[in-house]
Write a protein that holds these residues in place. Structure first.
Motif, mmCIF file in Angstrom:
data_model
loop_
_atom_site.group_PDB
_atom_site.id
_atom_site.type_symbol
_atom_site.label_atom_id
_atom_site.label_comp_id
_atom_site.label_asym_id
_atom_site.label_seq_id
_atom_site.Cartn_x
_atom_site.Cartn_y
_atom_site.Cartn_z
ATOM 1 N N VAL A 107 0.855 -1.193 0.000
ATOM 2 C CA VAL A 107 0.000 0.000 0.000
ATOM 3 C C VAL A 107 0.889 1.241 0.000
ATOM 4 N N ALA A 108 0.560 2.190 -0.862
ATOM 5 C CA ALA A 108 1.306 3.454 -0.867
ATOM 6 C C ALA A 108 1.110 4.112 0.490
ATOM 7 N N ASP A 109 2.203 4.526 1.119
ATOM 8 C CA ASP A 109 2.070 5.149 2.434
ATOM 9 C C ASP A 109 1.661 6.612 2.316
ATOM 10 N N GLN A 110 1.903 7.207 1.138
ATOM 11 C CA GLN A 110 1.543 8.613 0.956
ATOM 12 C C GLN A 110 0.747 8.805 -0.330
ATOM 13 N N PRO A 164 -4.476 5.867 4.707
ATOM 14 C CA PRO A 164 -4.859 5.062 5.875
ATOM 15 C C PRO A 164 -4.048 3.774 5.933
ATOM 16 N N ASP A 165 -3.738 3.314 7.147
ATOM 17 C CA ASP A 165 -3.077 2.010 7.302
ATOM 18 C C ASP A 165 -4.179 0.945 7.395
ATOM 19 N N ILE A 166 -4.368 0.231 6.315
ATOM 20 C CA ILE A 166 -5.486 -0.718 6.206
ATOM 21 C C ILE A 166 -5.345 -1.834 7.224
ATOM 22 N N LEU A 167 -4.143 -2.398 7.282
ATOM 23 C CA LEU A 167 -3.888 -3.507 8.201
ATOM 24 C C LEU A 167 -4.140 -3.080 9.645
ATOM 25 N N ALA A 168 -3.606 -1.909 10.014
ATOM 26 C CA ALA A 168 -3.765 -1.438 11.399
ATOM 27 C C ALA A 168 -5.238 -1.197 11.719
ATOM 28 N N GLY A 201 0.248 -10.030 8.664
ATOM 29 C CA GLY A 201 0.778 -8.901 7.892
ATOM 30 C C GLY A 201 2.097 -9.261 7.246
ATOM 31 N N PHE A 202 2.567 -8.387 6.402
ATOM 32 C CA PHE A 202 3.878 -8.543 5.774
ATOM 33 C C PHE A 202 4.770 -7.398 6.228
ATOM 34 N N ALA A 203 6.049 -7.636 6.210
ATOM 35 C CA ALA A 203 6.993 -6.552 6.454
ATOM 36 C C ALA A 203 8.103 -6.676 5.431
ATOM 37 N N ALA A 204 8.203 -5.679 4.585
ATOM 38 C CA ALA A 204 9.290 -5.647 3.602
ATOM 39 C C ALA A 204 10.401 -4.809 4.209
ATOM 40 N N GLU A 205 11.512 -5.445 4.493
ATOM 41 C CA GLU A 205 12.587 -4.742 5.202
ATOM 42 C C GLU A 205 13.904 -4.911 4.449
ATOM 43 N N SER A 206 14.728 -3.850 4.503
ATOM 44 C CA SER A 206 16.027 -3.978 3.844
ATOM 45 C C SER A 206 17.157 -4.063 4.871
HETATM 46 N N1 CTP Z 1 -0.132 -1.888 5.084
HETATM 47 C C1 CTP Z 1 -1.454 -1.513 4.972
HETATM 48 N N2 CTP Z 1 -1.763 -0.212 4.747
HETATM 49 C C2 CTP Z 1 -0.824 0.734 4.633
HETATM 50 C C3 CTP Z 1 0.536 0.357 4.724
HETATM 51 C C4 CTP Z 1 0.846 -0.961 4.955
HETATM 52 O O1 CTP Z 1 -2.328 -2.381 5.064
HETATM 53 N N3 CTP Z 1 -1.156 1.992 4.399
HETATM 54 C C5 CTP Z 1 0.192 -3.302 5.375
HETATM 55 C C6 CTP Z 1 0.909 -4.036 4.274
HETATM 56 O O2 CTP Z 1 -0.009 -4.731 3.436
HETATM 57 C C7 CTP Z 1 1.795 -4.991 5.045
HETATM 58 C C8 CTP Z 1 2.141 -4.209 6.289
HETATM 59 O O3 CTP Z 1 1.085 -3.287 6.457
HETATM 60 O O4 CTP Z 1 1.110 -6.155 5.470
HETATM 61 C C9 CTP Z 1 3.418 -3.463 6.146
HETATM 62 O O5 CTP Z 1 3.479 -2.548 7.176
HETATM 63 P P1 CTP Z 1 4.253 -1.148 7.101
HETATM 64 O O6 CTP Z 1 4.475 -0.681 8.481
HETATM 65 O O7 CTP Z 1 3.577 -0.179 6.204
HETATM 66 O O8 CTP Z 1 5.544 -1.611 6.452
HETATM 67 P P2 CTP Z 1 6.275 -0.999 5.278
HETATM 68 O O9 CTP Z 1 5.391 -0.817 4.090
HETATM 69 O O10 CTP Z 1 7.449 -1.865 5.100
HETATM 70 O O11 CTP Z 1 6.541 0.448 5.840
HETATM 71 P P3 CTP Z 1 7.744 1.136 6.604
HETATM 72 O O12 CTP Z 1 8.055 2.196 5.673
HETATM 73 O O13 CTP Z 1 7.149 1.594 7.877
HETATM 74 O O14 CTP Z 1 8.804 0.089 6.812
#
Ligand code: CTP
Length: 400
Positions: free
Chosen positions: A275-278, A303-307, A321-326
């Protein structure tokens, strides 16, 4: 899977060759059984060449029954993990519904304990006839699956229902029907988000990300195959999987609304979407013109859908949930698990562009108890199956 593909006498028999090839390419073993009428539309040589296995049944060179010391119909019935009849004529449906066994295919159908799947194809009048529909009802009552024909112009020139379903859809139905159902997931409603979201700046420009949506789509397939009723809320252009209720969305807000509408009557959520955060603060109705000098794009949070869904959940609902981390993967993922109140996080190492758009991937499940052994590296379809098996085992072990 070891699949018996029964081919009966209809013009669509030629499409069985495509299906056989597709199934072999997917890694299955396929043995074809031709009926006498089927052999008038397609040859055993075509089928054995495509499958690398002997073609059984009507064979102009050998007659209906081959001189063979073994009892062929019993051997084949035992060999099969699944029997699919494609195309299925009204005749074979009627025979199987009534327990008649007069040739190799109908005897195998009677003798096998494997799941059976039918893909009928016939003239519209025949398809709609109460006798054919009653036979299908009876076959369904035996636990058989039916891939309903579609509508179109039929070989007889009539337009209507009776056209063999798409080969790709039949292959997916074979996968679903042939996969053992997992307790804990069978019959459960699972909501899955997948793909990228797109945040528009103006009618031609969009903010998005490199997610292909493949992992979420494969998870939808794997949960479906395990017996779950899957609702997929899909961003991007990925293909909607067969047998999955798919809702296409564009922005994070649309994804949230689609999920909220489905959350109350779901048993679990898998948030695989990137999901686009912005998003841009405002969407311009007209194409934005370039200005002189530096330009600033003002972004606000989506909005943070998962939260939000996790915060609104009942105790009987589960959330992955998923976490994509580097970097510092497990610590960042643990923070997300706690902050968003998740049952588990699947940690994806994206350092150096891994994960996004790649064919193979590794996911490390993380729960409040700590990290679990990594799943993978595997192709995304197999990885999705591994995730589903891992989660189904945990669900089974969970106290009610
Ligand atoms: N997610 C969501 N809605 C958002 C952002 C993320 O539902 N607006 C969900 C994704 O589908 C995934 C998880 O939250 O399951 C990832 O969490 P997030 O904290 O957003 O991780 P990143 O995208 O890796 O963000 P960050 O930049 O905080 O590392």
């Amino acid at each position: 899977m070891k699949i018996i593909l029964g081919i009966t006498g209809g013009v669509a028999a030629y499409k069985a060759a495509d299906l056989a090839r597709l199934l072999v390419n997917q890694g299955h073993r396929v043995r074809c059984i031709l009926t006498g009428a089927g052999a008038r539309f397609i040859t055993p040589l075509t089928l054995s060449s495509l499958t690398g296995e002997p073609c059984y049944g009507a064979n102009p060179d050998q007659g209906e029954w081959r001189a063979n010391p073994s009892i062929e119909h019993i051997e084949l019935a035992r060999w099969a993990d699944l029997v699919a009849v494609v195309p299925a004529t009204a005749n074979i449906l009627g025979k199987a519904a009534n327990g008649l066994a007069s040739d190799l295919l109908s005897t195998v159908l009677l003798a096998t304990r494997a799941p059976v799947l039918w893909a009928p194809a016939m003239n519209t009048g025949m398809w709609e006839h109460p006798a054919v529909q009653a036979n299908l009802t009876r076959l369904r009552s035996f636990g058989h699956a039916v891939v309903e024909p579609g509508e179109g112009i039929l070989a007889c020139g009539e337009e209507g229902s009776g056209k063999l379903a798409e080969v790709a859809a039949i292959a997916e139905a074979i996968q679903v029907h042939g996969t053992p159902k997992l307790p804990g997931l069978s019959g459960r409603r699972v909501l899955i988000t997948a793909g990228p979201t797109r945040e528009d700046l103006d009618p031609v420009r969009t903010l998005t990300n490199r997610s292909s949506g493949t992992m979420g789509i494969e998870l939808a397939r794997a949960f479906r195959d395990a017996g779950a009723k899957v609702r997929l809320v899909l961003g991007g252009d990925g293909p909607a999987p067969w047998g999955v209720e798919t809702t296409r969305v564009r922005s994070a807000q649309e994804m949230l609304e689609a999920c909220l509408a489905r959350w109350a009557d779901s048993d679990g959520l898998v948030a695989a979407a990137a999901v686009a955060d912005q998003r841009p603060e405002a969407v311009s109705p007209e194409k934005v013109k370039k200005g002189d000098g530096p330009e600033t794009l003002v972004l606000v949070r989506t909005p943070d859908i998962l939260a939000q869904l996790s915060a609104a959940r009942r105790p009987d609902q589960w959330v992955l949930g998923f976490a994509a981390e580097s970097e510092n993967h497990l610590n960042h993922a643990l923070a997300k698990l706690k902050k968003k109140g998740l049952d588990a996080v699947l940690v994806n190492d994206i350092q150096g562009g891994r994960g996004f758009g790649a064919q193979a991937n590794t996911l490390t499940p993380l729960t409040a108890q700590g990290p679990h052994p990594p799943l993978g590296p595997l192709a995304k379809d197999q990885l999705a199956q591994a995730v589903v098996q891992w989660w189904a085992q945990r669900l089974e072990a969970r106290p009610d």
